[in-house]
Design an enzyme around this catalytic site. Sequence first.
Site, PDB file in Angstrom:
ATOM      1  N   GLY A 175       0.791  -1.232   0.000  1.00 45.28           N
ATOM      2  CA  GLY A 175       0.000   0.000   0.000  1.00 45.28           C
ATOM      3  C   GLY A 175       0.815   1.269   0.000  1.00 45.28           C
TER       4      GLY A 175
ATOM      5  N   GLY B 254       2.859   2.135  -2.583  1.00 43.18           N
ATOM      6  CA  GLY B 254       3.105   2.576  -3.961  1.00 43.18           C
ATOM      7  C   GLY B 254       4.442   2.134  -4.532  1.00 43.18           C
TER       8      GLY B 254
ATOM      9  N   ALA C 202       4.485   1.725  -8.473  1.00 41.63           N
ATOM     10  CA  ALA C 202       4.392   3.001  -9.204  1.00 41.63           C
ATOM     11  C   ALA C 202       5.668   3.814  -9.040  1.00 41.63           C
ATOM     12  CB  ALA C 202       3.188   3.800  -8.710  1.00 41.63           C
ATOM     13  N   ALA C 203       6.291   3.738  -7.857  1.00 49.01           N
ATOM     14  CA  ALA C 203       7.508   4.519  -7.627  1.00 49.01           C
ATOM     15  C   ALA C 203       8.654   3.994  -8.489  1.00 49.01           C
ATOM     16  CB  ALA C 203       7.888   4.492  -6.150  1.00 49.01           C
TER      17      ALA C 203
ATOM     18  N   ASP D 186      -2.084   6.423  -7.670  1.00 48.90           N
ATOM     19  CA  ASP D 186      -0.700   6.142  -7.270  1.00 48.90           C
ATOM     20  C   ASP D 186       0.303   6.811  -8.205  1.00 48.90           C
ATOM     21  OD1 ASP D 186      -1.762   4.538  -5.334  1.00 48.90           O
ATOM     22  OD2 ASP D 186      -0.420   2.844  -5.727  1.00 48.90           O
TER      23      ASP D 186
HETATM   24  O1  PMV Z   1      -2.470  -0.558  -2.394  1.00 48.88           O
HETATM   25  P1  PMV Z   1      -2.272   0.769  -2.990  1.00 48.88           P
HETATM   26  O2  PMV Z   1      -1.737   1.796  -2.095  1.00 48.88           O
HETATM   27  O3  PMV Z   1      -1.609   0.765  -4.321  1.00 48.88           O
HETATM   28  O4  PMV Z   1      -3.731   1.346  -3.139  1.00 48.88           O
HETATM   29  C1  PMV Z   1      -4.455   1.418  -4.248  1.00 48.88           C
HETATM   30  C2  PMV Z   1      -5.657   2.231  -3.960  1.00 48.88           C
HETATM   31  C3  PMV Z   1      -6.955   1.621  -4.441  1.00 48.88           C
HETATM   32  O5  PMV Z   1      -7.928   2.647  -4.322  1.00 48.88           O
HETATM   33  C4  PMV Z   1      -7.339   0.456  -3.554  1.00 48.88           C
HETATM   34  C5  PMV Z   1      -6.865   1.144  -5.869  1.00 48.88           C
HETATM   35  C6  PMV Z   1      -6.708   2.265  -6.869  1.00 48.88           C
HETATM   36  O6  PMV Z   1      -6.325   1.954  -8.003  1.00 48.88           O
HETATM   37  O7  PMV Z   1      -6.994   3.430  -6.564  1.00 48.88           O
END
Ligand code: PMV
Length: 321
Positions: free
Chosen positions: A105, A107, A110-111, A152
């Site tokens: 959670g 990121g 993405a990072a 993200d």
């Molecule tokens: O698990 P993370 O921090 O990558 O959260 C993603 C957030 C969600 O809302 C669950 C999914 C999204 O794509 O926004």
Amino acid sequence: MPAFTATAPGKIILFGEHAVVYGQPAIAVPVFEVRARAVVSAGIRLEPGTIRIQAPEIRLEADLARLPSDQPIAAALTGVLQTLAISRPPACVLRIDSTIPIASGLGSGAAVTVAVIRAFSAFLGRPLPLEQVSMLAYEVEKIHHGTPSGIDNTVIAYAMPVTYQRRVHPGGSFDPVLETFPIPEPFEIVIGDTGIRSPTAAAVRSVRAGWQAEPERYNRLFDSVGEIVRSARAAIDAGRVESLGPLMDRNHRLLQEIGVSCPELDRLVEAARAGGALGAKLCGGGLGGNMIALAPPGKSENISSALRYAGAVRTIRTTIQ
Ligand code: PMV
């Protein structure tokens, strides 16, 4: 040729995860205490056109040409080459490392993608603007997540607090509506890791199944999350930081109802409150991963100890500013 280095921060979602996939707003902020780094240097001893990838933390050492096109790092590199219309890049070595815990959670995916896109496009002599970095990273996020909202890649590419919403069109396409904003009154957050790795795609899929089975109930829950996000943004803008605590508590209760909490997350959320937090909630996809707690001034050390005592495998203290 010099080496080109780019870093990208981790991130937390302060308010609005999951509901953001269904068109509600969400607020996310970068976390600079953890980061991904990509370094691209000339591959002097490599065959022309070879792009060698070294990512020791995921035990990856391979040439781009040998990776499947849906491997996220390969997709990021290919995306840059396509965007810049370069078919024969100079030989180079891409080295990646990251201190962001994976699948929790914060990121990490993405990072890494954002750091790779920025370092590689700079190496090619054509650094991409933020908006394009974010868009390319979104395409790669689809491989990680299936149906990502885009929050993200946005918060990590811009490396600023962001309110994000996707305006969905009838055919399913959407426009990202994003606003970066300043934090007039800084505040402290403690992040606690359950130690349970939880891929976001699985959590997003389980919410979708719930929504398909009970659309009206889920839409009501998402609407309530949206209201909390709007109140939270107003509170941040007005510098009413303490009122974010109860809003986090309410957001967590809604996430429980949405079905993405778990006993370990609930235990950490309760421990943080007992340790003096003004409010706490799970953060990101849920079903494991991390939670966040709002610390009153001078309390973050206590809260961090309370979280560890309750089983957190790691805590991170960060100031949102
Ligand atoms: O698990 P993370 O921090 O990558 O959260 C993603 C957030 C969600 O809302 C669950 C999914 C999204 O794509 O926004």
